[in-house]
Structures are given as C-alpha cells and as structure tokens.
Write a protein that holds these residues in place. Structure first.
Motif, PDB file in Angstrom:
ATOM      1  N   ALA A  44       0.836  -1.211   0.000  1.00 15.63           N
ATOM      2  CA  ALA A  44       0.000   0.000   0.000  1.00 15.63           C
ATOM      3  C   ALA A  44       0.870   1.261   0.000  1.00 15.63           C
ATOM      4  O   ALA A  44       0.603   2.208  -0.754  1.00 15.63           O
ATOM      5  CB  ALA A  44      -0.941  -0.004   1.198  1.00 15.63           C
ATOM      6  N   ALA A  45       1.910   1.274   0.808  1.00 17.59           N
ATOM      7  CA  ALA A  45       2.798   2.444   0.866  1.00 17.59           C
ATOM      8  C   ALA A  45       3.532   2.622  -0.453  1.00 17.59           C
ATOM      9  O   ALA A  45       3.687   3.754  -0.941  1.00 17.59           O
ATOM     10  CB  ALA A  45       3.790   2.295   2.015  1.00 17.59           C
ATOM     11  N   PHE A  46       3.986   1.514  -1.045  1.00 16.92           N
ATOM     12  CA  PHE A  46       4.687   1.576  -2.332  1.00 16.92           C
ATOM     13  C   PHE A  46       3.758   2.096  -3.422  1.00 16.92           C
ATOM     14  O   PHE A  46       4.121   2.996  -4.186  1.00 16.92           O
ATOM     15  CB  PHE A  46       5.236   0.184  -2.687  1.00 16.92           C
ATOM     16  CG  PHE A  46       5.934   0.116  -4.015  1.00 16.92           C
ATOM     17  CD1 PHE A  46       7.068   0.866  -4.277  1.00 16.92           C
ATOM     18  CD2 PHE A  46       5.471  -0.742  -5.003  1.00 16.92           C
ATOM     19  CE1 PHE A  46       7.724   0.778  -5.506  1.00 16.92           C
ATOM     20  CE2 PHE A  46       6.115  -0.837  -6.234  1.00 16.92           C
ATOM     21  CZ  PHE A  46       7.247  -0.073  -6.479  1.00 16.92           C
ATOM     22  N   LYS A  47       2.555   1.549  -3.491  1.00 20.22           N
ATOM     23  CA  LYS A  47       1.599   1.999  -4.512  1.00 20.22           C
ATOM     24  C   LYS A  47       1.282   3.484  -4.357  1.00 20.22           C
ATOM     25  O   LYS A  47       1.191   4.211  -5.351  1.00 20.22           O
ATOM     26  CB  LYS A  47       0.306   1.179  -4.442  1.00 20.22           C
ATOM     27  CG  LYS A  47       0.436  -0.188  -5.054  1.00 20.22           C
ATOM     28  CD  LYS A  47      -0.923  -0.888  -5.058  1.00 20.22           C
ATOM     29  CE  LYS A  47      -0.897  -2.137  -5.889  1.00 20.22           C
ATOM     30  NZ  LYS A  47      -2.227  -2.723  -6.041  1.00 20.22           N
ATOM     31  N   LYS A  48       1.130   3.943  -3.118  1.00 25.42           N
ATOM     32  CA  LYS A  48       0.845   5.364  -2.878  1.00 25.42           C
ATOM     33  C   LYS A  48       2.026   6.226  -3.330  1.00 25.42           C
ATOM     34  O   LYS A  48       1.835   7.256  -3.983  1.00 25.42           O
ATOM     35  CB  LYS A  48       0.559   5.594  -1.393  1.00 25.42           C
ATOM     36  CG  LYS A  48       0.223   7.021  -1.059  1.00 25.42           C
ATOM     37  CD  LYS A  48      -0.088   7.196   0.412  1.00 25.42           C
ATOM     38  CE  LYS A  48      -0.408   8.646   0.705  1.00 25.42           C
ATOM     39  NZ  LYS A  48      -0.654   8.869   2.132  1.00 25.42           N
ATOM     40  N   ILE A  50       4.452   5.501  -5.589  1.00 28.21           N
ATOM     41  CA  ILE A  50       4.656   5.542  -7.042  1.00 28.21           C
ATOM     42  C   ILE A  50       3.485   6.224  -7.744  1.00 28.21           C
ATOM     43  O   ILE A  50       3.684   6.856  -8.784  1.00 28.21           O
ATOM     44  CB  ILE A  50       4.997   4.163  -7.648  1.00 28.21           C
ATOM     45  CG1 ILE A  50       3.855   3.175  -7.516  1.00 28.21           C
ATOM     46  CG2 ILE A  50       6.299   3.631  -7.050  1.00 28.21           C
ATOM     47  CD1 ILE A  50       4.082   1.844  -8.259  1.00 28.21           C
ATOM     48  N   ARG A  51       2.291   6.147  -7.165  1.00 30.97           N
ATOM     49  CA  ARG A  51       1.164   6.891  -7.758  1.00 30.97           C
ATOM     50  C   ARG A  51       1.456   8.387  -7.706  1.00 30.97           C
ATOM     51  O   ARG A  51       1.154   9.134  -8.649  1.00 30.97           O
ATOM     52  CB  ARG A  51      -0.143   6.560  -7.023  1.00 30.97           C
ATOM     53  CG  ARG A  51      -1.388   7.275  -7.565  1.00 30.97           C
ATOM     54  CD  ARG A  51      -1.764   6.764  -8.942  1.00 30.97           C
ATOM     55  NE  ARG A  51      -1.493   7.794  -9.942  1.00 30.97           N
ATOM     56  CZ  ARG A  51      -1.533   7.578 -11.250  1.00 30.97           C
ATOM     57  NH1 ARG A  51      -1.830   6.400 -11.737  1.00 30.97           N
ATOM     58  NH2 ARG A  51      -1.260   8.538 -12.086  1.00 30.97           N
ATOM     59  N   ILE A 109      -1.114   7.268 -16.595  1.00 35.66           N
ATOM     60  CA  ILE A 109      -0.421   6.030 -16.231  1.00 35.66           C
ATOM     61  C   ILE A 109      -1.353   5.202 -15.356  1.00 35.66           C
ATOM     62  O   ILE A 109      -1.832   5.679 -14.329  1.00 35.66           O
ATOM     63  CB  ILE A 109       0.902   6.322 -15.511  1.00 35.66           C
ATOM     64  CG1 ILE A 109       1.778   7.235 -16.377  1.00 35.66           C
ATOM     65  CG2 ILE A 109       1.620   5.019 -15.168  1.00 35.66           C
ATOM     66  CD1 ILE A 109       2.947   7.852 -15.661  1.00 35.66           C
ATOM     67  N   GLU A 110      -1.574   3.970 -15.791  1.00 37.05           N
ATOM     68  CA  GLU A 110      -2.485   3.065 -15.097  1.00 37.05           C
ATOM     69  C   GLU A 110      -1.692   1.842 -14.614  1.00 37.05           C
ATOM     70  O   GLU A 110      -1.306   0.987 -15.399  1.00 37.05           O
ATOM     71  CB  GLU A 110      -3.590   2.650 -16.071  1.00 37.05           C
ATOM     72  CG  GLU A 110      -4.631   1.760 -15.511  1.00 37.05           C
ATOM     73  CD  GLU A 110      -5.678   1.400 -16.554  1.00 37.05           C
ATOM     74  OE1 GLU A 110      -6.662   0.770 -16.160  1.00 37.05           O
ATOM     75  OE2 GLU A 110      -5.511   1.706 -17.765  1.00 37.05           O
ATOM     76  N   SER A 111      -1.457   1.784 -13.320  1.00 34.95           N
ATOM     77  CA  SER A 111      -0.743   0.664 -12.736  1.00 34.95           C
ATOM     78  C   SER A 111      -1.568  -0.613 -12.905  1.00 34.95           C
ATOM     79  O   SER A 111      -2.778  -0.612 -12.696  1.00 34.95           O
ATOM     80  CB  SER A 111      -0.501   0.942 -11.253  1.00 34.95           C
ATOM     81  OG  SER A 111       0.186  -0.117 -10.658  1.00 34.95           O
TER      82      SER A 111
END
Length: 179
Positions: A44-48, A50-51, A109-111
């Motif tokens: 969750a922290a990584f996704k936040k 890089i978003r 950009i769509e992860s």
C-alpha cells in the motif's frame, strides 16, 4: 552491442535477488495479477508513493515541462529502453527525448501489476499517450517501471516499454506518423 549486453546483465543481476523467492512465471493476465505482492502495508505504501510519482509525470506532460520528470522521477543513472525510441542511459541521454515528447503529448499512467520487497519494486503499467497534434491517434505503451528507494524516496531506476496494453494482454503496432 556490448554495452546493451552489459546493461541487460546489470538489470538481470539487480533483480535476481527479488526473483529468487518469486513463484514460476504466470501463464495469464489473471495469474499475473494473483502473483503481485500480497496486499499489505508495504505494498500500500509503495503503490501510494509511485502513484504520486505517476501524478508528477502526468502533470509535467500536461504542463509540457520535462524538468520534474528528469529531476524527481528518474534517478541520475536511469536506463530507459523503448520500442521505436531507443536505449537511453542516464538523465542526460533521456533529456532530449523528454524535451520532445512532453511538448506534444498528454499521458495517463495506469498501474496494472505491482511488486515490492524492501527497497526495490517494479510496476507493470499501461502508459496511455494522447498526442496533442490533432492528427495522431492515441496509443498505449505496456511499460515496466523499475523502482528503488533512494534516501527514503522511491525513484525510477529504469523502464522498458512496447506498444500494447497489459490490461488487454496484447501488443499493437506502433502509432503511424501524422501525414
């Protein structure tokens, strides 16, 4: 050719420790999604993080300003390889590319598939490009972003892209040049 082989070897060696614990390669998009890092606070922290970097890149394209991308998205030793674009090593080599592409495009950009372990991670994404020339049709790159945590901040160490969509699960022809 020797430098390309050295770059490829360096990239492989840098991710081997992460791959050693990974499961066999997925056979489908659904299988790939299920092999992404298990949901948890680290992911969750990584996704936040890089978003936030993707938002920065999207804003830089919208403003036609390559500086935020070059200074706050990529590391100084970035390696970027792109179908139809070339191989770029370091910020100074990607600078002319970004000075050109931010001028005439907007992006989203769509992860799609994300993995993180400690201070390294990667993200497969669909990179949607909308040219602003009114002549070129929008297109999508399937892109792999390689991330490293540098002094507590996630920075992109490299990317590799081809025309196509991870979500659609297929490659597409490169966009035609406007007439």
């Amino acid at each position: 050719m020797k430098i390309v082989c050295e770059i490829a070897a360096g990239l492989v060696l840098s991710v081997l420790p992460l791959l050693a614990a990974a499961a066999p390669l997925p056979a489908s998009a659904a299988a790939a999604a299920s092999t992404a890092t298990a949901a948890g606070p680290e992911l969750a922290a990584f996704k936040k993080a890089i978003r936030s970097k993707y938002d920065l890149k999207e804003r830089a394209f919208a403003a036609h300003d390559p500086a935020p991308i070059l200074e706050h998205f990529y590391t100084a030793d970035v390696i970027s390889v792109g179908e139809g674009e070339g191989i770029f090593i370091g910020r100074e080599q990607i600078r002319p590319l970004y000075e050109e592409v931010v001028r005439n495009n907007r992006v989203k950009i769509e992860s799609v598939y994300t993995f993180v372990a400690g201070r390294a991670g990667w993200d497969w994404a669909d990179f949607h490009v909308t040219p602003t020339d009114g002549k070129t049709a929008p297109f999508t790159f399937a892109i792999l972003f390689l991330w490293s945590q540098v002094d507590g901040e996630w920075m992109c160490k490299g990317d590799f892209f081809v025309t196509g969509s991870l979500k659609a699960g297929k490659l597409t022809p490169p966009p035609a040049e406007p007439k």
